[in-house]
Design an enzyme around this catalytic site. Structure first.
Site, PDB file in Angstrom:
ATOM      1  CG  HIS A 116      -1.964  -0.986   1.272  1.00 31.10           C
ATOM      2  ND1 HIS A 116      -3.159  -1.009   0.507  1.00 31.10           N
ATOM      3  CD2 HIS A 116      -1.781  -2.338   2.063  1.00 31.10           C
ATOM      4  CE1 HIS A 116      -3.572  -2.177   0.950  1.00 31.10           C
ATOM      5  NE2 HIS A 116      -3.177  -2.861   1.754  1.00 31.10           N
ATOM      6  N   PRO A 117       0.271   2.431  -0.653  1.00 32.55           N
ATOM      7  CG  PRO A 117      -0.824   3.908  -2.024  1.00 32.55           C
ATOM      8  CD  PRO A 117      -0.742   2.447  -1.561  1.00 32.55           C
TER       9      PRO A 117
ATOM     10  CG  PHE B  58      -1.453   4.733   9.739  1.00 30.20           C
ATOM     11  CD1 PHE B  58      -1.896   4.268  10.723  1.00 30.20           C
ATOM     12  CD2 PHE B  58      -2.250   5.646   8.764  1.00 30.20           C
ATOM     13  CE1 PHE B  58      -3.370   4.514  11.141  1.00 30.20           C
ATOM     14  CE2 PHE B  58      -3.787   6.094   9.259  1.00 30.20           C
ATOM     15  CZ  PHE B  58      -4.043   5.273  10.452  1.00 30.20           C
TER      16      PHE B  58
END
Length: 167
Positions: free
Chosen positions: A65-66, A118
């Site tokens: 994920h970015p 995150f």
């Protein structure tokens, strides 16, 4: 889509479902669970498989994920996964400059504290909502936060599987 996927050769099937999660181990194990009859059985198998993985497999999925507010991932990702991430972060992308800076700072603090990006199911959430979630989760101890990240990834996976089935 599911019927076709059930009949693909194993390598092709794993490659095709990988963007739904980002973990190679998850994709390979999902292939061994075929044939799956319907969306509900696919989601149930996905959950069982996801929860059975080790930390390394979870980390691989997280790295696909970015960061919130960014478009590039820490590792090369599948084009489909990148497109889905952009959709999921659509509301967050509309944030003003101050919020974007605060998210970037929060992302950095999170990475220093937990040694991973995150992860939040950002779909439908605004940047201020995500920033509040990030700040709250920075207070978690490492084990609690790992479980929260695993759950957030599971929610993202469900959304992506449903999109994938609809293609």
């Amino acid at each position: 889509m599911l019927t076709r996927w059930n009949h693909l050769p194993a390598d092709e099937a794993a490659h095709e479902i990988l963007p739904c999660c980002g973990s190679t181990a998850w994709a390979q194990r999902m292939v061994t669970r075929r044939p799956l009859a319907d969306a509900m059985s696919l989601l149930a198998a996905s959950d069982e498989t996801w929860r059975s993985l080790d930390d390394a497999a979870w980390d691989e999925a997280f790295r696909s994920h970015p960061r919130i507010g960014e478009t590039r991932t820490a590792q090369p990702s599948h084009a489909r996964s990148a497109a889905w991430s952009a959709l999921e972060q659509q509301k967050a992308a509309l944030a003003g400059d101050i919020i974007k800076v605060e998210l970037a700072e929060g992302n950095s603090e999170y990475e220093r504290r937990f040694n991973r990006i995150f992860i939040v199911c950002a779909s439908g959430k605004t940047a201020p909502e995500i920033l509040e979630i990030l700040r709250r989760r920075l207070q978690n101890d490492p084990e609690v936060e790992l479980r929260e990240a695993v759950e957030q990834q599971r929610q993202i996976m469900h959304l992506r599987i449903k999109r994938w089935l609809g293609e």
